[in-house]
Design a protein around this motif. Structure first.
Motif, PDB file in Angstrom:
ATOM      1  N   ASP A  93       0.813  -1.215   0.000  1.00 41.42           N
ATOM      2  CA  ASP A  93       0.000   0.000   0.000  1.00 41.42           C
ATOM      3  C   ASP A  93       0.848   1.267   0.000  1.00 41.42           C
ATOM      4  OD1 ASP A  93       0.747  -0.615   2.690  1.00 41.42           O
ATOM      5  OD2 ASP A  93      -0.842   0.692   3.440  1.00 41.42           O
ATOM      6  N   VAL A  94       1.969   1.251   0.693  1.00 41.94           N
ATOM      7  CA  VAL A  94       2.867   2.412   0.712  1.00 41.94           C
ATOM      8  C   VAL A  94       3.462   2.628  -0.679  1.00 41.94           C
ATOM      9  CG1 VAL A  94       5.000   3.366   1.692  1.00 41.94           C
ATOM     10  CG2 VAL A  94       3.368   2.167   3.163  1.00 41.94           C
ATOM     11  N   ARG A  97       0.693   4.194  -2.904  1.00 44.03           N
ATOM     12  CA  ARG A  97       0.272   5.518  -2.471  1.00 44.03           C
ATOM     13  C   ARG A  97       1.393   6.558  -2.522  1.00 44.03           C
ATOM     14  NH1 ARG A  97      -1.381   3.938   2.135  1.00 44.03           N
ATOM     15  NH2 ARG A  97       0.396   4.626   3.348  1.00 44.03           N
ATOM     16  N   GLU A  98       2.639   6.145  -2.205  1.00 42.90           N
ATOM     17  CA  GLU A  98       3.719   7.106  -2.065  1.00 42.90           C
ATOM     18  C   GLU A  98       4.886   6.891  -3.018  1.00 42.90           C
ATOM     19  OE1 GLU A  98       4.921   7.166   2.044  1.00 42.90           O
ATOM     20  OE2 GLU A  98       2.837   7.169   2.726  1.00 42.90           O
ATOM     21  N   TRP A  99       5.339   5.658  -3.183  1.00 41.24           N
ATOM     22  CA  TRP A  99       6.564   5.409  -3.935  1.00 41.24           C
ATOM     23  C   TRP A  99       6.360   5.441  -5.438  1.00 41.24           C
ATOM     24  CZ3 TRP A  99      11.478   3.310  -1.953  1.00 41.24           C
ATOM     25  CH2 TRP A  99      11.612   3.530  -0.582  1.00 41.24           C
ATOM     26  N   PRO A 101       4.114   7.176  -7.267  1.00 39.24           N
ATOM     27  CA  PRO A 101       4.069   8.568  -7.736  1.00 39.24           C
ATOM     28  C   PRO A 101       5.424   9.275  -7.624  1.00 39.24           C
ATOM     29  CG  PRO A 101       2.163   8.115  -6.370  1.00 39.24           C
ATOM     30  CD  PRO A 101       3.087   6.926  -6.252  1.00 39.24           C
ATOM     31  N   ALA A 102       6.222   8.925  -6.615  1.00 36.74           N
ATOM     32  CA  ALA A 102       7.524   9.565  -6.430  1.00 36.74           C
ATOM     33  C   ALA A 102       8.567   9.041  -7.407  1.00 36.74           C
ATOM     34  CB  ALA A 102       8.009   9.347  -4.998  1.00 36.74           C
ATOM     35  N   SER A 103       8.259   7.962  -8.136  1.00 36.56           N
ATOM     36  CA  SER A 103       9.243   7.369  -9.032  1.00 36.56           C
ATOM     37  C   SER A 103       9.616   8.303 -10.175  1.00 36.56           C
ATOM     38  CB  SER A 103       8.735   6.035  -9.585  1.00 36.56           C
ATOM     39  OG  SER A 103       7.551   6.243 -10.322  1.00 36.56           O
ATOM     40  N   TYR A 107      13.546   8.039  -5.463  1.00 36.42           N
ATOM     41  CA  TYR A 107      13.265   7.989  -4.044  1.00 36.42           C
ATOM     42  C   TYR A 107      14.302   7.211  -3.265  1.00 36.42           C
ATOM     43  CZ  TYR A 107      10.851   4.175  -6.380  1.00 36.42           C
ATOM     44  OH  TYR A 107      10.523   3.169  -7.218  1.00 36.42           O
TER      45      TYR A 107
END
Length: 108
Positions: A93-94, A97-99, A101-103, A107
């Motif tokens: 889930d992390v 949700r976070e990684w 989009p940050a790619s 990161y």
């Protein structure tokens, strides 16, 4: 996860490509995400515990690629764990949700 990466790329107009990796010796990576300037090796595990041996396929791929490579192990645990330079175990889930989009920026 493969489809989520594909859907994310298409929805955001990314020209990312997705593939997998396997050697005759048995080293493998479930998903190789090529963002153009770097690769992200994604290994998916159903367990809640992780080990550095799960990065074997990504380490093998790192030996033959010329692009910078980040290695991510997705698992059902609850915390991000760093195993080495650009080697992280990340809960599913992390990652979504976070990684993912940050790619676009990186990161590691």
């Amino acid at each position: 996860i493969f489809l989520q990466c594909l859907y994310y790329a298409r929805a955001h107009g990314k020209s990312w490509s997705l593939s997998s990796y396997r050697t005759d010796a048995g080293a493998e990576v479930d998903i190789v995400l090529d963002t153009g300037d770097r690769l992200i090796a994604i290994e998916c595990k159903a367990g809640k515990s992780v080990s550095s041996t799960f990065f074997r396929g990504g380490r093998s791929l790192e030996q033959i690629t010329k692009k910078p490579l980040e290695k991510i192990l997705l698992y059902t645990g609850s915390s991000v764990q760093q195993f080495g330079p650009r080697e992280n175990a990340v809960p599913f889930d992390v990652f979504l949700r976070e990684w993912l989009p940050a790619s676009e920026e990186g990161y590691a």
